[in-house]
Every structure is written in C-alpha cells, then in structure tokens.
Write a protein that holds these residues in place. Structure first.
Motif, PDB file in Angstrom:
ATOM      1  N   THR A   1      -5.115 -20.379 -34.706  1.00 47.40           N
ATOM      2  CA  THR A   1      -5.622 -21.314 -33.697  1.00 47.40           C
ATOM      3  C   THR A   1      -4.592 -21.494 -32.585  1.00 47.40           C
ATOM      4  O   THR A   1      -4.913 -21.429 -31.392  1.00 47.40           O
ATOM      5  CB  THR A   1      -5.918 -22.681 -34.362  1.00 47.40           C
ATOM      6  OG1 THR A   1      -6.836 -22.460 -35.425  1.00 47.40           O
ATOM      7  CG2 THR A   1      -6.485 -23.665 -33.370  1.00 47.40           C
ATOM      8  N   THR A   2      -3.339 -21.714 -32.975  1.00 45.81           N
ATOM      9  CA  THR A   2      -2.270 -21.901 -31.985  1.00 45.81           C
ATOM     10  C   THR A   2      -2.130 -20.644 -31.123  1.00 45.81           C
ATOM     11  O   THR A   2      -1.996 -20.729 -29.897  1.00 45.81           O
ATOM     12  CB  THR A   2      -0.936 -22.203 -32.698  1.00 45.81           C
ATOM     13  OG1 THR A   2      -1.126 -23.331 -33.551  1.00 45.81           O
ATOM     14  CG2 THR A   2       0.170 -22.506 -31.697  1.00 45.81           C
ATOM     15  N   ALA A   3      -2.175 -19.473 -31.765  1.00 41.85           N
ATOM     16  CA  ALA A   3      -2.021 -18.213 -31.029  1.00 41.85           C
ATOM     17  C   ALA A   3      -3.143 -18.048 -30.003  1.00 41.85           C
ATOM     18  O   ALA A   3      -2.915 -17.568 -28.887  1.00 41.85           O
ATOM     19  CB  ALA A   3      -1.992 -17.031 -31.998  1.00 41.85           C
ATOM     20  N   ALA A   4      -4.354 -18.471 -30.369  1.00 46.31           N
ATOM     21  CA  ALA A   4      -5.487 -18.351 -29.437  1.00 46.31           C
ATOM     22  C   ALA A   4      -5.222 -19.196 -28.192  1.00 46.31           C
ATOM     23  O   ALA A   4      -5.506 -18.773 -27.064  1.00 46.31           O
ATOM     24  CB  ALA A   4      -6.775 -18.764 -30.137  1.00 46.31           C
ATOM     25  N   TRP A   5      -4.640 -20.371 -28.367  1.00 41.58           N
ATOM     26  CA  TRP A   5      -4.281 -21.214 -27.226  1.00 41.58           C
ATOM     27  C   TRP A   5      -3.170 -20.592 -26.385  1.00 41.58           C
ATOM     28  O   TRP A   5      -3.229 -20.571 -25.159  1.00 41.58           O
ATOM     29  CB  TRP A   5      -3.800 -22.585 -27.720  1.00 41.58           C
ATOM     30  CG  TRP A   5      -4.926 -23.530 -27.939  1.00 41.58           C
ATOM     31  CD1 TRP A   5      -5.459 -23.899 -29.148  1.00 41.58           C
ATOM     32  CD2 TRP A   5      -5.675 -24.213 -26.933  1.00 41.58           C
ATOM     33  NE1 TRP A   5      -6.494 -24.763 -28.947  1.00 41.58           N
ATOM     34  CE2 TRP A   5      -6.649 -24.978 -27.607  1.00 41.58           C
ATOM     35  CE3 TRP A   5      -5.630 -24.246 -25.533  1.00 41.58           C
ATOM     36  CZ2 TRP A   5      -7.569 -25.773 -26.921  1.00 41.58           C
ATOM     37  CZ3 TRP A   5      -6.540 -25.041 -24.860  1.00 41.58           C
ATOM     38  CH2 TRP A   5      -7.502 -25.792 -25.553  1.00 41.58           C
ATOM     39  N   LEU A   6      -2.161 -20.093 -27.078  1.00 44.74           N
ATOM     40  CA  LEU A   6      -0.989 -19.560 -26.361  1.00 44.74           C
ATOM     41  C   LEU A   6      -1.330 -18.316 -25.549  1.00 44.74           C
ATOM     42  O   LEU A   6      -0.596 -17.942 -24.636  1.00 44.74           O
ATOM     43  CB  LEU A   6       0.131 -19.234 -27.352  1.00 44.74           C
ATOM     44  CG  LEU A   6       0.820 -20.445 -27.978  1.00 44.74           C
ATOM     45  CD1 LEU A   6       1.799 -19.995 -29.061  1.00 44.74           C
ATOM     46  CD2 LEU A   6       1.566 -21.242 -26.903  1.00 44.74           C
ATOM     47  N   ARG A   7      -2.458 -17.688 -25.894  1.00 48.84           N
ATOM     48  CA  ARG A   7      -2.831 -16.478 -25.168  1.00 48.84           C
ATOM     49  C   ARG A   7      -2.943 -16.735 -23.656  1.00 48.84           C
ATOM     50  O   ARG A   7      -2.736 -15.841 -22.858  1.00 48.84           O
ATOM     51  CB  ARG A   7      -4.149 -15.938 -25.734  1.00 48.84           C
ATOM     52  CG  ARG A   7      -4.250 -14.438 -25.623  1.00 48.84           C
ATOM     53  CD  ARG A   7      -5.095 -13.842 -26.730  1.00 48.84           C
ATOM     54  NE  ARG A   7      -4.361 -13.791 -27.980  1.00 48.84           N
ATOM     55  CZ  ARG A   7      -4.895 -14.038 -29.161  1.00 48.84           C
ATOM     56  NH1 ARG A   7      -6.148 -14.373 -29.274  1.00 48.84           N
ATOM     57  NH2 ARG A   7      -4.152 -13.945 -30.227  1.00 48.84           N
TER      58      ARG A   7
END
Ligand SMILES: Nc1ncnc2c1ncn2[C@@H]1O[C@H](COP(=O)(O)OP(=O)(O)O)[C@@H](O)[C@H]1O
Ligand SMILES: [Mg+2]
Length: 234
Positions: free
Chosen positions: A198-204
């Motif tokens: 989830t965090t990685a999807a935001w950081l994209r």
C-alpha cells in the motif's frame, strides 16, 4: 584480556570503529561515540545521542531474543561486539558459494524483528552480518525503543528492499538474492508486506522526481524498489 586490548585502543588515536585482534585469537570490534564538530553535528545530529540509541537498542533486542550484535563489554562512550562475519553487502559484491540462503535468513531476521513491532531504523544490507550460521544486526543508530505501528514497519521493509536494489546494481544477477530475502520476509510477515504494498503504491507518485537525479544509485533504486511491491507480481 579483552579489557587490556580495549584500554590500549582507548588510549590510542580515535577511530570510530576498530577491529581488535585479541591474544587468544578472537577478533572483536570496538565502537566509540562519534566525535562531530560544527557543521557535521548539525547535519548528522548529536554523536552521543546516536551512540546511546545504538547501545540501548542492542541491549533491548538481545533481551528480546532478537539477533542483534551482543555487547561483550561497554563503557560510557564505547562498546565491544564479537566479530559477526562479513556484511551482506560484502557477500553480495564478493563471494564464493551459494549465498541465496543467507539472504533468505536476512529476510527472516527482519520479519522476526518486525513481528515484535521493533524497527531497525535503517536496515541496509551493509548493516547485517553473517557469521556462517546466523544473521546479526549491527549499526542501530536510528533504532527507537518505542514500538512501531505497521506503517513504520513497512517503511523499514522498504528501506531494506531499497538497499538490496541499490547494492545490487553492482552485480550481474542480483534478482535471486532479492527474491530470497523478500520471499522469506513475506512468508513470515504477510500483514506488514501488504502494508508495504500500500505504501509503495502511494510512493509511486514520487518516482518522476527521482529521475531528476538519475546519476545517484540511491535515486535510481527508487522506482525498481517500488516495483518489487507491485500488486501485479502477486
Ligand atoms: N561486530 C561486527 N562484526 C563484523 N563486522 C563489524 C562489526 N561491527 C562493525 N563491523 C564492520 O564495521 C563497519 C562499520 O560499523 P558500523 O557499526 O556499521 O558503523 P557505521 O556507523 O560507521 O556504519 C561495518 O559495516 C562492518 O563492516
Ligand atoms: Mg554501518
């Protein structure tokens, strides 16, 4: 024997970290509080605080049965740990034999830490040692004794993955090592893994910014690190 070697080193010239070869053949490491002055102090923070954080962190994790470097002896501004073998960065860059199981063991060690809600603070593979049997964490200068929520643990995991990718640029085929470490982690801590996705999807959203400084290994690793947490990978 240890005491004499430490006394001699402490009265000699200052080195932040020093390997000591004891008369009985053992090798140990002496780490001392960082001596920072002026501008460096502003940039890096207070050396004494970082030192205390690290020493306390090693004690806390040792007592919790987690694989942190054991402290053999300590003073107000120094401590000694046994030699815990090469770092995983060393092994990645220069090794003989199969190191895939070592990277799996590192993923397992980080997951065990996180399952007790502790975060390392900066779990780069240069701060994991392998002594031929076990992984140990060293360099806990950013450790916090305060237990973390899953989002904080997920960021710790992302930093670990980032170091795998950034250090992996130097070797021809790092993917089996990445996979071994991250699969072992995910098997043990699937909930935190899902949070990291989830965090990685935001950081994209930040990935285009990192292309502005494409010369830096750390920036270049950003996009590929997030890719490792893509939900499409299953
Ligand atoms: N107990 C240990 N066993 C093996 N190597 C160690 C040990 N402690 C330190 N080292 C070596 O010294 C290096 C620097 O120590 P570290 O604690 O990471 O300090 P720094 O804050 O300078 O990065 C490590 O990357 C590792 O190569
Ligand atoms: Mg270090």
């Amino acid at each position: 024997m240890l005491g004499a070697a430490v006394d001699a080193a402490l009265t000699g010239p200052y080195h932040r970290i020093m390997a000591l070869n004891l008369a009985d053949g053992r090798k140990v490491w002496l780490k001392r509080a960082e001596r920072l002055t002026g501008r460096m102090r502003l940039q890096k923070g207070d050396g004494a605080k970082g030192f205390a954080r690290e020493r306390d962190g090693l004690h806390i994790l040792g007592q919790a049965g987690l694989p942190a470097a054991p402290i053999l002896a300590e003073g107000p501004d120094w401590f000694v740990t046994p030699d815990l073998g090469p770092t995983l960065r060393h092994l990645m860059w220069d090794h003989s034999g199969d190191i895939v199981p070592v990277f799996a063991a590192a993923g397992t060690a980080l997951a065990r830490l996180h399952l007790q809600s502790y975060r390392h603070g900066r779990p780069a593979i240069r701060d994991f040692c392998w002594n031929g049997a076990d992984i140990h964490f060293i360099d806990l200068e950013r450790f916090s004794p305060v237990k973390s929520d899953p989002r904080g643990l997920a960021l710790d995991l992302l930093m670990f993955a980032h170091s795998l990718v950034a250090d992996g640029f130097r070797v021809p085929d790092p993917v089996p090592l990445h996979n071994a470490a991250l699969t072992a982690y995910r098997d043990l801590a699937p909930g935190i893994w899902a949070q990291a996705q989830t965090t990685a999807a935001w950081l994209r959203w930040l990935t285009p910014i990192t292309r502005l400084k494409s010369g830096s290994r750390d920036f270049r690793a950003f996009g590929p690190t997030l890719g490792l947490f893509s939900r499409d990978r299953g």
